[in-house]
Design a protein around this motif. Structure first.
Motif, PDB file in Angstrom:
ATOM      1  N   THR A  86      34.028  49.211  48.915  1.00 36.95           N
ATOM      2  CA  THR A  86      34.540  48.388  47.827  1.00 36.95           C
ATOM      3  C   THR A  86      35.911  47.832  48.172  1.00 36.95           C
ATOM      4  O   THR A  86      36.690  48.471  48.886  1.00 36.95           O
ATOM      5  N   MET A  87      36.204  46.637  47.672  1.00 35.28           N
ATOM      6  CA  MET A  87      37.528  46.043  47.845  1.00 35.28           C
ATOM      7  C   MET A  87      38.527  46.607  46.843  1.00 35.28           C
ATOM      8  O   MET A  87      39.720  46.366  46.943  1.00 35.28           O
ATOM      9  N   GLU A  88      38.048  47.344  45.851  1.00 42.90           N
ATOM     10  CA  GLU A  88      38.950  47.956  44.869  1.00 42.90           C
ATOM     11  C   GLU A  88      39.798  49.031  45.535  1.00 42.90           C
ATOM     12  O   GLU A  88      39.376  49.697  46.472  1.00 42.90           O
ATOM     13  N   THR A 130      37.759  52.126  51.070  1.00 40.64           N
ATOM     14  CA  THR A 130      38.535  51.215  50.233  1.00 40.64           C
ATOM     15  C   THR A 130      39.593  50.526  51.087  1.00 40.64           C
ATOM     16  O   THR A 130      39.848  50.924  52.224  1.00 40.64           O
ATOM     17  N   ARG A 153      30.067  47.165  47.018  1.00 42.11           N
ATOM     18  CA  ARG A 153      30.372  46.897  45.618  1.00 42.11           C
ATOM     19  C   ARG A 153      31.145  45.581  45.441  1.00 42.11           C
ATOM     20  O   ARG A 153      31.389  45.156  44.322  1.00 42.11           O
ATOM     21  N   SER A 154      31.530  44.915  46.526  1.00 46.57           N
ATOM     22  CA  SER A 154      32.341  43.703  46.459  1.00 46.57           C
ATOM     23  C   SER A 154      31.710  42.590  47.281  1.00 46.57           C
ATOM     24  O   SER A 154      30.867  42.837  48.146  1.00 46.57           O
ATOM     25  N   TYR A 155      32.149  41.366  47.032  1.00 49.04           N
ATOM     26  CA  TYR A 155      31.608  40.217  47.744  1.00 49.04           C
ATOM     27  C   TYR A 155      32.098  40.127  49.191  1.00 49.04           C
ATOM     28  O   TYR A 155      31.306  39.962  50.120  1.00 49.04           O
ATOM     29  N   PHE A 205      31.470  36.751  41.504  1.00 51.37           N
ATOM     30  CA  PHE A 205      32.848  36.670  41.980  1.00 51.37           C
ATOM     31  C   PHE A 205      33.359  35.230  42.034  1.00 51.37           C
ATOM     32  O   PHE A 205      34.447  34.917  41.531  1.00 51.37           O
TER      33      PHE A 205
END
Length: 382
Positions: free
Chosen positions: A7-9, A41, A88-90, A115
């Motif tokens: 994830t990018m979070e 992350t 979880r991210s683009y 996104f």
């Protein structure tokens, strides 16, 4: 099976990791089917989560391109550490698709929203040459490729699933709907929580709650117009506002409602549902855009799992459909400034009614349900 969850979070800046990601990974990692779970992350300072159930590997942020190069190196060097890449991210999807093809790994795309549309929504009033808008337009062009190259796709609402299947011709059989989750109120013996309802002597009042920020996309002005109308319509209504920035929301609310009718609080996610459970109704409004139409706000689940009935408008994912099916609230269709029809139907909620709502919501939108759904997807990739 070895899962790499990407994830990018950031641990440093995104509380959603603590409320959504970490509880889910802890539960997944303890299943007999799962050998290891590794969370990756992107961090500015390299902060690493200390957790006994899963591994955490932070990648240092050094610009968007450099970060993706570092991700590629990590995935190639640690190829034996995972069978499934769960994204979880683009942005990491581009590198993940390359690795999937080179190493024959399985790929789960879990975008949580659109996104590119979210960026375009945020910057719609800016000039055409805005860098983020240009990036979003570029991603929008390749978006179908991301969905179609995935082995499984997780969407947060049925509307989202239908949109992706119809617009990008994605195989419906590989698309799964897993909404965001919440947890029911839980009070430990050592908790020092003090009831604001009893403190303010609101036992005979109908308490309307709003949990969120002052961002325009949350339609805060429409929320406050509804509350103002309610406050003048009947003395039976009281109002609670839960937000990180108490001073800002107090100032905003003061332009609409007397402070004597309000309670303001700021709670961490684990405490929020306890505070919400003292209310009777929760408010959730959004404007009509594709960003909101595919969404599944955590706030909606927080309200329901806390035992509140919810008042929404028509523009938010599957929310209106859920309320129409269960009767756990009201859907406003049209003018938000004249809500007398809704207000006449509102009443003090009994403990039995709250428990009923919380029980059903926890079954449908609890951590256990999300865990079982994700585990089923992983099993399908074996």
């Amino acid at each position: 099976m070895k899962i790499l969850y990407l994830t990018m979070e950031s641990v440093e800046t995104d509380p959603i990791l603590n409320s959504q990601v970490i509880p889910l990974l802890e539960k997944i990692s303890m299943d007999v089917l799962i050998d290891t779970v590794t969370l990756v992350t992107f961090e500015t300072n390299g902060i690493e989560i200390s957790n006994n159930t899963f591994n955490h590997k932070p990648i240092i942020k050094k610009g968007k391109i450099n970060s993706q190069i570092q991700l590629l190196k990590f995935l190639l060097l640690n190829r034996k550490g995972y069978d499934v890449i769960h994204v979880r991210s683009y942005m990491p999807m581009f590198i993940s698709i390359i690795v999937k093809k080179i190493l024959n790994k399985r790929l789960v795309f879990d975008p949580r929203g659109l996104f590119a549309d979210e960026v375009l929504y945020d910057y719609k009033a800016t000039s055409f040459f805005n860098v983020k808008k240009y990036l979003a337009k570029t991603i929008k062009l390749v978006e179908p490729y991301l969905y179609n190259q995935s082995d499984s796709v997780v969407l947060v609402s049925n509307f989202f699933k239908d949109y992706i299947v119809d617009k990008y011709h994605v195989n419906r059989d590989k698309c799964f709907v897993i909404p965001t989750f919440s947890v029911p109120p839980h009070r430990n013996n050592n908790d020092q929580y003090v009831s604001f309802r009893s403190t303010n002597k609101w036992e005979d009042k109908i308490v309307i709650c709003y949990s969120g920020s002052l961002e325009k996309w949350q339609q805060i002005d429409e929320i406050l117009h509804f509350c103002k109308y309610a406050s003048t319509y009947s003395n039976k209504f009281r109002f609670c506002f839960f937000s990180k920035d108490i001073s800002a929301i107090k100032e905003k609310v003061s332009n609409y409602i007397p402070s004597s009718l309000c309670f303001f609080g700021s709670f961490v996610p684990a405490e929020l549902t306890m505070a919400l459970s003292e209310g009777d109704y929760g408010l959730l409004f959004r404007d009509k855009s594709i960003v909101n139409q595919v969404a599944a706000p955590i706030k909606f689940k927080d309200y329901l799992c806390s035992g509140l009935e919810v008042i929404v408008n028509q523009n938010i994912g599957d929310c209106a459909e859920v309320l129409n099916d269960t009767g756990f609230g009201f859907v406003i269709d049209g003018d938000l400034t004249q809500p007398s029809v809704i207000l006449d139907k509102m009443s003090l909620r009994s403990l039995e009614r709250k428990n009923e709502i919380s029980k059903v919501a926890t079954k449908n939108y609890g951590l256990q349900t999300s865990f079982e759904s994700y585990l089923s997807i992983y099993k399908g990739l074996l």
